[in-house]
Design an enzyme around this catalytic site. Structure first.
Site, PDB file in Angstrom:
ATOM      1  N   TYR B 155       0.841  -1.207   0.000  1.00  0.00           N
ATOM      2  CA  TYR B 155       0.000   0.000   0.000  1.00  0.00           C
ATOM      3  C   TYR B 155       0.878   1.260   0.000  1.00  0.00           C
ATOM      4  O   TYR B 155       0.653   2.184  -0.783  1.00  0.00           O
ATOM      5  CB  TYR B 155      -0.901  -0.039   1.238  1.00  0.00           C
ATOM      6  CG  TYR B 155      -1.816   1.156   1.410  1.00  0.00           C
ATOM      7  CD1 TYR B 155      -3.079   1.188   0.830  1.00  0.00           C
ATOM      8  CD2 TYR B 155      -1.429   2.241   2.201  1.00  0.00           C
ATOM      9  CE1 TYR B 155      -3.924   2.275   1.012  1.00  0.00           C
ATOM     10  CE2 TYR B 155      -2.267   3.329   2.385  1.00  0.00           C
ATOM     11  CZ  TYR B 155      -3.516   3.337   1.788  1.00  0.00           C
ATOM     12  OH  TYR B 155      -4.341   4.420   1.975  1.00  0.00           O
ATOM     13  N   LYS B 159       0.935   4.080  -2.898  1.00  0.00           N
ATOM     14  CA  LYS B 159       0.572   5.471  -2.598  1.00  0.00           C
ATOM     15  C   LYS B 159       1.732   6.426  -2.909  1.00  0.00           C
ATOM     16  O   LYS B 159       1.515   7.584  -3.280  1.00  0.00           O
ATOM     17  CB  LYS B 159       0.137   5.606  -1.133  1.00  0.00           C
ATOM     18  CG  LYS B 159      -1.251   5.013  -0.848  1.00  0.00           C
ATOM     19  CD  LYS B 159      -2.339   5.648  -1.707  1.00  0.00           C
ATOM     20  CE  LYS B 159      -3.749   5.455  -1.163  1.00  0.00           C
ATOM     21  NZ  LYS B 159      -4.786   5.921  -2.123  1.00  0.00           N
TER      22      LYS B 159
END
Lengths: 252, 252
Positions: B155, B159
């Site tokens: 993640y 991001k």
């Protein structure tokens, strides 16, 4: 036009010209009562003239931001008049484009006195009232040059960098009192002062180096300050926003 | 506060959480919104909420990683509504997995949703924005993309990749007056967070890490998205704004 600052009291230092003037006009237009501080009586009067025509609630104070006694007086004047303080915009600044050899001790001290001591002691004076506000906002004015450096004006660049340090420390220190502290770091802005010193052709040359191909008007920088001053930015603290047309993108 | 009357905004992942908040706020300020989500009933629920409030909304039901469907649906929407002015690349999925636990399939899915989805949604809307020489692209990153986290490296990596796309596109698209920025939220009270096990006891520990002592409501993140989507932010491009309550203060 939105009135999201109705009922707020704001102090804007260096509000007699340029970005400070545009900021005071915008905050007042959105409903804030505003204290206009500047060292230059003519500039302060010019700012006030428009506020008067528009029926805004305002107060003018002419003093030197580098004088800690004056800093206390600015805050007292606002609190005496309106009984509260919600927003402090530390904007007063001076800009002189000198090489390292040409910055003497007097000039160095003045640069730090205006930007750093002025910001520090105005904020110190404002903190008790901002704590009472419950929605206090401090917006410090740094510069794109503090993020990216510059080939001259190292006294200015360092003073503007110190303002980022104050911003981050105060964000943490004042958060328990629901005061948010942020900085704006403008890129090229077409203020009257810059138009005089660089000229339109000088500005046009600089604009070629900006991805968006232009410099901003002071009102666009004021719009970012107004955003940070509003309820919409209540969860934003310790941050730096740089309206710079894409010229500097900081590496995270 | 800007008015989005006459503008069309596409929000990916608009079926719930922050995406729904972005859709509702932009619509409340006058935008016609296109709500994309993989979750059909959630997307329709957002559309219903917008319409009940007197706004205009349409749904696109597809997986953002299904590039062909996404492209076809956006093209159809552009033909039907005339223009797509604002794109909020918000669709995302969460993770809390440690490095050893993340399978290739999970890794691919994480990057497909966040990075490929944002990439190709942007690619689909850019020709129209270039032709009209105006456009706003807002990518939703995360504070974890800035400072990392002790888990969820897939993640965090995805991001962070969004921050790379933001900066590259800001430069690439600036000549067409298309502005590209990122919002990197800190703690937000979305359903995804509130549904975690023992959240009530864990939340007390979580907010201890936030100087402002709280998590944000999704609408507060939407307020930053709306600011960046507005003409007030026309000189802001390639920047990252992090509404995080002071939890992360990036070193500049």
């Amino acid at each position: 036009m939105t009135h999201d600052l109705d009922g707020r009291v704001a102090i804007i230092t260096g509000a007699g010209s340029g970005i400070g003037q545009a900021t005071v006009w915008l905050l007042a237009e959105r409903g804030a009562a505003v204290l206009v501080q500047d060292i230059d009586p003519d500039g302060a009067a010019a700012t006030a003239a428009r506020l008067g025509r528009q029926g805004c609630d305002f107060l003018v104070l002419v003093c030197d931001i580098a004088d800690p006694q004056a800093n206390r007086h600015i805050v007292e004047a606002a609190v005496n008049r309106w009984g509260a303080l919600d927003i402090l915009v530390n904007n007063a600044g001076i800009g002189i484009d000198r090489s390292i050899e040409n910055i003497d001790e007097l000039a160095f001290d003045r640069m730090f006195a205006v930007h750093v001591k002025g910001t520090f002691f105005t904020t110190q004076a404002a903190v008790p009232a901002l704590k009472q506000s419950g929605r206090g906002r401090i917006i410090n004015t740094s510069s794109r040059w503090a993020l990216a450096g510059h080939d001259r004006a190292s006294d200015y660049v360092a003073a503007k960098s110190a303002i980022l340090g104050l911003t981050k420390a105060w964000a943490r220190e004042l958060a328990p009192h629901h005061i948010t502290v942020n900085a704006i770091a403008p890129g090229g802005v077409k203020t009257a002062m810059v138009r005089r010193t660089l000229g339109e052709s000088g500005i046009a040359t600089e604009e070629k180096q900006v991805p968006l191909g232009r410099w901003s008007d002071p009102g666009e920088i004021a719009a970012t300050t107004a955003f940070l001053a509003s309820d919409a930015a209540a969860f934003i603290t310790g941050q730096v926003i740089s309206p710079n047309g894409g010229k500097t993108m900081v590496g995270f | 506060m800007s008015n989005f009357e006459g503008r069309v905004a596409v929000i990916t992942g608009g079926g719930r959480g922050m995406g729904r908040a972005h859709a509702c706020l932009l619509a409340a300020r006058g935008a016609s919104v296109v709500v994309q989500d993989i979750l059909e009933s959630e997307a329709h629920e957002t559309v219903r909420m917008v319409r009940d409030a007197g706004g205009e909304a349409q749904a696109i039901i597809c997986d953002v990683t299904d590039i062909r469907s996404l492209r076809t649906a956006l093209a159809a929407m552009e033909r039907r509504l005339g223009h797509l002015d604002i794109l909020v690349n918000n669709a995302g999925i969460g993770s809390e997995a440690s490095l050893e636990e993340i399978t290739e399939q999970e890794f691919d899915r994480m990057f497909a949703v966040h990075v490929k989805g944002s990439f190709f949604a942007t690619q689909a809307v850019v020709p129209g924005m270039k032709a009209r020489r105006t456009g706003k692209i807002i990518n939703i990153s995360s504070i974890w993309g800035m400072v990392g986290h002790h888990a969820a490296s897939d993640y965090c990596g995805a991001k962070a990749a969004l921050l790379g796309l933001t900066k590259a596109w800001a430069r690439e698209l600036a000549p067409w007056n298309i502005h590209v920025n990122a919002v990197a939220p800190g703690g937000v009270l979305t359903e995804m967070v509130l549904q975690q096990p023992n959240i009530e006891t864990r939340m007390a520990d979580k907010i201890k890490l936030v100087p402002l002592g709280r998590y944000a409501d999704p609408s507060e993140i939407a307020a930053t998205v709306a600011f960046l989507a507005s003409s007030e932010a026309d000189f802001i491009t390639g920047q990252v704004i992090s509404p995080n309550g002071g939890q992360t203060i990036v070193g500049i």
